[in-house]
Design an enzyme around this catalytic site. Structure first.
Site, mmCIF file in Angstrom:
data_model
loop_
_atom_site.group_PDB
_atom_site.id
_atom_site.type_symbol
_atom_site.label_atom_id
_atom_site.label_comp_id
_atom_site.label_asym_id
_atom_site.label_seq_id
_atom_site.Cartn_x
_atom_site.Cartn_y
_atom_site.Cartn_z
ATOM 1 N N LYS A 107 0.881 -1.171 0.000
ATOM 2 C CA LYS A 107 0.000 0.000 0.000
ATOM 3 C C LYS A 107 0.915 1.216 0.000
ATOM 4 C CE LYS A 107 -3.399 2.636 2.522
ATOM 5 N NZ LYS A 107 -3.774 3.048 3.894
ATOM 6 N N GLY A 168 -8.004 9.008 9.429
ATOM 7 C CA GLY A 168 -8.306 9.019 10.857
ATOM 8 C C GLY A 168 -9.256 10.103 11.293
ATOM 9 N N ALA A 194 -9.643 5.810 3.896
ATOM 10 C CA ALA A 194 -9.413 6.948 4.801
ATOM 11 C C ALA A 194 -10.652 7.802 5.008
ATOM 12 C CB ALA A 194 -8.278 7.828 4.308
ATOM 13 N N GLY A 195 -10.911 8.051 6.262
ATOM 14 C CA GLY A 195 -11.925 9.030 6.644
ATOM 15 C C GLY A 195 -13.302 8.471 6.946
ATOM 16 N N ASN A 216 -9.787 1.587 9.271
ATOM 17 C CA ASN A 216 -8.956 1.269 10.443
ATOM 18 C C ASN A 216 -9.460 1.992 11.686
ATOM 19 O OD1 ASN A 216 -5.346 0.950 10.972
ATOM 20 N ND2 ASN A 216 -6.969 0.803 12.438
ATOM 21 N N THR A 217 -9.283 3.312 11.694
ATOM 22 C CA THR A 217 -9.559 4.068 12.919
ATOM 23 C C THR A 217 -11.008 3.912 13.384
ATOM 24 O OG1 THR A 217 -7.893 5.675 12.225
ATOM 25 C CG2 THR A 217 -9.383 6.347 13.987
#
Lengths: 273, 64
Positions: A107, A168, A194-195, A216-217
């Protein structure tokens, strides 16, 4: 088109010739402990998981890596180049990652900006060219830029990974118009990365035509990461099935769902004089 | 010599295996880049390290 009885296996995600049932990729960062991370990975149903490569901390014997925490046989590892600020750094880390993980998937992240973690498009493209030539399967993290997406696909990237909003941030899909163009023009799988903050945003990304999402986050920082991982799994599946089922047309005005004829009405009220 | 970006005291006869042992790093858990040579986990040769050498010792960590 009517697609009755959709099965998970009917609609695989194919990246670089490999087939996956799950369209949810997950990161392994930010978990409070490895046990919760492992449970969340299982609950997510993900088959592709990201990891990072970091220097061993000198003078800190017994430092804990992730090697013993993941059943490597169960997942396609996707090492990232997070923290790299230039193409040269990213290529170096990708080589280390390949030696460490024994996968040629990477990645690609080239991020010079620490505040918003926005990727450098020029260095990302340069690194992608080098890594593709070196035999890597490159999944580049990128701005939601349709022109850049096309350029990255042209140099041989296996996917493109446009951001929904800053890494994040949990702010959801702030780049929808550009994502729609990327999806429309895509020649490689589009992974919205992301986001994303809540499962409904993952569903929305899938409904607009993304081939997969990476989260993830939003999972790791949930009050209950395992339950949130399961929720994201369901949302991704729902969004994908919704896309395949074909959404209704939008209208400017309301359209009643019940018959307009035969409505039981009261007599016209008498109007007092 | 530099190890992971930090200056490290070199001594004659120091090898990669001895360095990893000094640092209490398990060979099977890390990848080593010794100048331009890259050694995979568990495949690190016991070669001499010279004073001007640059060494990176990395491992896999959590990440998104």
């Amino acid at each position: 088109m009517h697609e009755a009885g959709l099965q998970r296996g009917d609609d695989p995600l194919v990246i670089a010739g490999q087939t996956f049932r799950s369209r949810l990729m997950v990161g392994t960062g930010k978990y409070t402990d490895f046990a919760i991370m492992r449970e969340a990975l299982v609950a997510s149903g993900a088959e592709i998981v990201t990891v990072s490569i970091r220097r061993v901390e000198l003078g800190a014997p017994g430092h804990v890596g992730i090697l013993d925490a993941i059943d490597f046989a169960s997942y396609q590892l996707l090492p990232n180049t997070a923290g790299c600020r230039t193409a040269d750094e990213a290529v170096r880390v990708a080589r280390l990652a390949r030696a460490m993980s024994e996968t040629n998937w990477v990645k690609l992240e080239v991020i010079p900006d620490a505040k918003y973690l926005l990727p450098d498009p020029v260095e990302t493209l340069r690194a992608a060219e080098i890594l593709v030539d070196a035999g890597f399967v490159v999944l580049p993290y990128m701005h939601a830029d349709p022109v850049l997406a096309r350029r990255l696909a042209e140099v041989g990237c296996a996917t493109v990974m446009p951001l929904a909003s800053p890494i994040g941030s949990g702010r959801g899909i702030l780049t929808r118009a550009a994502l729609e163009i990327i999806v429309e023009e895509a020649t490689v799988p589009v992974v919205v990365d992301a986001g994303l903050g809540v499962p409904s945003e993952a569903a929305a990304a899938m409904e607009l035509g993304a081939d997969a999402v990476l989260v993830n986050t939003a999972i790791a920082e949930a009050r209950d990461p395992v339950a949130m991982a399961a929720a994201f799994r369901k949302a991704v599946e729902a969004g994908r099935e919704g896309l395949r089922a074909g959404r209704m047309a939008t209208r400017a005005h309301a359209s009643p769902s019940s018959p307009t004829a035969g409505v039981v009405r009261m007599p016209e009220p008498e109007v007092p004089v | 010599m530099y190890v992971n970006g930090e200056q490290y005291a070199h001594r004659d006869g120091l090898t990669l295996h001895a360095l990893l042992a000094e640092l209490q790093v398990e060979q099977g858990a890390v990848v080593v880049m010794h100048d331009d040579k890259l050694y995979g986990a568990g495949k690190i040769p016991d070669v001499l390290v010279a004073a001007p050498d640059v060494i990176e010792i990395v491992t896999m960590m959590q990440g998104g």
